[in-house]
Design an enzyme around this catalytic site. Sequence first.
Site, PDB file in Angstrom:
ATOM      1  N   GLY A 137       0.853  -1.191   0.000  1.00 57.16           N
ATOM      2  CA  GLY A 137       0.000   0.000   0.000  1.00 57.16           C
ATOM      3  C   GLY A 137       0.885   1.235   0.000  1.00 57.16           C
ATOM      4  O   GLY A 137       2.047   1.193  -0.414  1.00 57.16           O
ATOM      5  N   ARG A 138       0.335   2.328   0.498  1.00 60.06           N
ATOM      6  CA  ARG A 138       1.058   3.605   0.443  1.00 60.06           C
ATOM      7  C   ARG A 138       2.388   3.546   1.191  1.00 60.06           C
ATOM      8  O   ARG A 138       3.404   4.021   0.704  1.00 60.06           O
ATOM      9  CB  ARG A 138       0.193   4.714   1.039  1.00 60.06           C
ATOM     10  N   ILE A 139       2.363   2.972   2.404  1.00 64.15           N
ATOM     11  CA  ILE A 139       3.598   2.958   3.204  1.00 64.15           C
ATOM     12  C   ILE A 139       4.592   1.963   2.609  1.00 64.15           C
ATOM     13  O   ILE A 139       5.786   2.268   2.465  1.00 64.15           O
ATOM     14  CB  ILE A 139       3.285   2.646   4.687  1.00 64.15           C
ATOM     15  N   ARG A 186      -1.951  -8.854  -0.990  1.00 62.55           N
ATOM     16  CA  ARG A 186      -3.140  -9.717  -1.129  1.00 62.55           C
ATOM     17  C   ARG A 186      -3.767  -9.598  -2.513  1.00 62.55           C
ATOM     18  O   ARG A 186      -4.137 -10.582  -3.115  1.00 62.55           O
ATOM     19  CB  ARG A 186      -4.191  -9.337  -0.078  1.00 62.55           C
ATOM     20  N   THR A 230       6.495  -2.212  11.420  1.00 62.83           N
ATOM     21  CA  THR A 230       5.972  -0.884  11.771  1.00 62.83           C
ATOM     22  C   THR A 230       4.462  -0.851  11.527  1.00 62.83           C
ATOM     23  O   THR A 230       3.870   0.227  11.509  1.00 62.83           O
ATOM     24  CB  THR A 230       6.634   0.222  10.911  1.00 62.83           C
ATOM     25  N   ARG A 278       1.307  -3.453  12.617  1.00 62.03           N
ATOM     26  CA  ARG A 278       0.540  -3.690  13.835  1.00 62.03           C
ATOM     27  C   ARG A 278       1.129  -4.890  14.577  1.00 62.03           C
ATOM     28  O   ARG A 278       1.536  -5.891  13.959  1.00 62.03           O
ATOM     29  CB  ARG A 278      -0.933  -3.962  13.510  1.00 62.03           C
ATOM     30  N   GLU A 283       0.310  -3.453  23.409  1.00 67.35           N
ATOM     31  CA  GLU A 283       0.899  -2.158  23.756  1.00 67.35           C
ATOM     32  C   GLU A 283       0.160  -1.509  24.932  1.00 67.35           C
ATOM     33  O   GLU A 283      -1.071  -1.597  24.964  1.00 67.35           O
ATOM     34  CB  GLU A 283       0.805  -1.203  22.546  1.00 67.35           C
ATOM     35  N   HIS A 287       6.034   2.663  19.328  1.00 59.42           N
ATOM     36  CA  HIS A 287       4.982   3.029  18.351  1.00 59.42           C
ATOM     37  C   HIS A 287       5.088   4.504  17.955  1.00 59.42           C
ATOM     38  O   HIS A 287       4.214   5.318  18.294  1.00 59.42           O
ATOM     39  CB  HIS A 287       3.588   2.719  18.911  1.00 59.42           C
TER      40      HIS A 287
HETATM   41  C1  8YV Z   1      -0.602   6.600  14.748  1.00 63.92           C
HETATM   42  C2  8YV Z   1      -0.416   4.455  13.378  1.00 63.92           C
HETATM   43  O1  8YV Z   1       0.234   7.409  15.476  1.00 63.92           O
HETATM   44  O2  8YV Z   1      -1.686   5.689  11.821  1.00 63.92           O
HETATM   45  C3  8YV Z   1      -1.460   4.606  12.320  1.00 63.92           C
HETATM   46  O3  8YV Z   1      -2.060   3.575  11.958  1.00 63.92           O
HETATM   47  O4  8YV Z   1      -0.092   3.399  13.719  1.00 63.92           O
HETATM   48  C4  8YV Z   1       0.260   5.602  14.057  1.00 63.92           C
HETATM   49  O5  8YV Z   1       1.130   6.184  13.165  1.00 63.92           O
HETATM   50  C5  8YV Z   1      -1.667   6.043  15.614  1.00 63.92           C
HETATM   51  O6  8YV Z   1      -2.506   5.167  14.982  1.00 63.92           O
HETATM   52  C6  8YV Z   1      -2.454   7.162  16.256  1.00 63.92           C
HETATM   53  O7  8YV Z   1      -3.767   6.782  16.567  1.00 63.92           O
END
Ligand code: 8YV
Length: 329
Positions: free
Chosen positions: A157-159, A180, A240, A242, A271, A289
Amino acid sequence: MTKPSVLLTRRWPAAVEEKLGAQYDLHLNRAARPLSAEEFREALQHYDAVLPTVTDKIGRESLDVPKAHTKIFANYGVGYSHIDVEAAKSHGIAVTNTPDVLSECTADLAMMLLLMVARRAGDGEREVRSGQWDGWRPSHLMGTKVSGKTLGIVGFGRIGREVARRAHCGFGMEIVVYNRSPVPPADLAAVNARAAPTLDALLPDCDFVSLHCPGGAGAARMIDSRRLGLMRPGAFLINTARGEIVDEAALAQALMFETIGGAALDVFEREPAINPMLVQCENLVMLPHMGSATREARLAMGLRVLDNLNDFFEGKSPRDRVVCTETRT
Ligand code: 8YV
């Protein structure tokens, strides 16, 4: 016309709170902790919009109210696996997220983790700070070369694409992708990548594997002991995305027995609790995180939430709608 009431479940950057306050009847959770399930249920009876973050576990317990007054959860973040979207939908609550604006910063952090674990930056920093460094020597803190190695991207995806771009254009890495849904050939060609047909096929081919797929029940423990066993000896895992995607007990075992070279995690299964087995692992880098934790990204995330709210309360479909209910008129 009365302004819609909006609850922030955590404190956001001041500039965003100010903008939200100028347009909405803004309520802040002044306690420096997430709301309890009971407080969340209470909020659902009162506020037109609730603006949660990843620290709000919005499952059936938090949504267990006969009838919700809230019409939208405008999430501060791209990932929304902390929200039970089906339960939200059954209450007629729309859900939005904040894609795009944090992709670059999260990708930067993924590259930072990849470099840190390969080049033993955590070990080196600990040594210097603790006063244990006794000078240069030829075999001191030797790590693994990054440039030119093969990087597997799980979730394009984007990241994932931003990470691939950095790794390929900046470090001359070969990119292998598992996604996927099929990836358009032009998107692969942009980083000279090839697609692996399955995750199992990708893992043995890579020196580094970086996770960028969504979390949630469908992805839970996708990286388990069997799949860790498919990785190359000496390979590195970076997460990075979940925490639930990686079986932490299996990872700790792989790190302790050195069946893989190392790992770097920005996210964890429970977490902020850290599995005590992970803390024992020297070949592991851990961060709290902070993928999107730059002033620029956190401001842009807030403005994106504001855009979504404005669309919603103007009766339009918010641009980042992930749960569709009828829009407010
Ligand atoms: C956020 C993240 O800081 O955007 C996401 O999915 O995991 C983090 O970068 C976090 O979700 C803030 O709610």
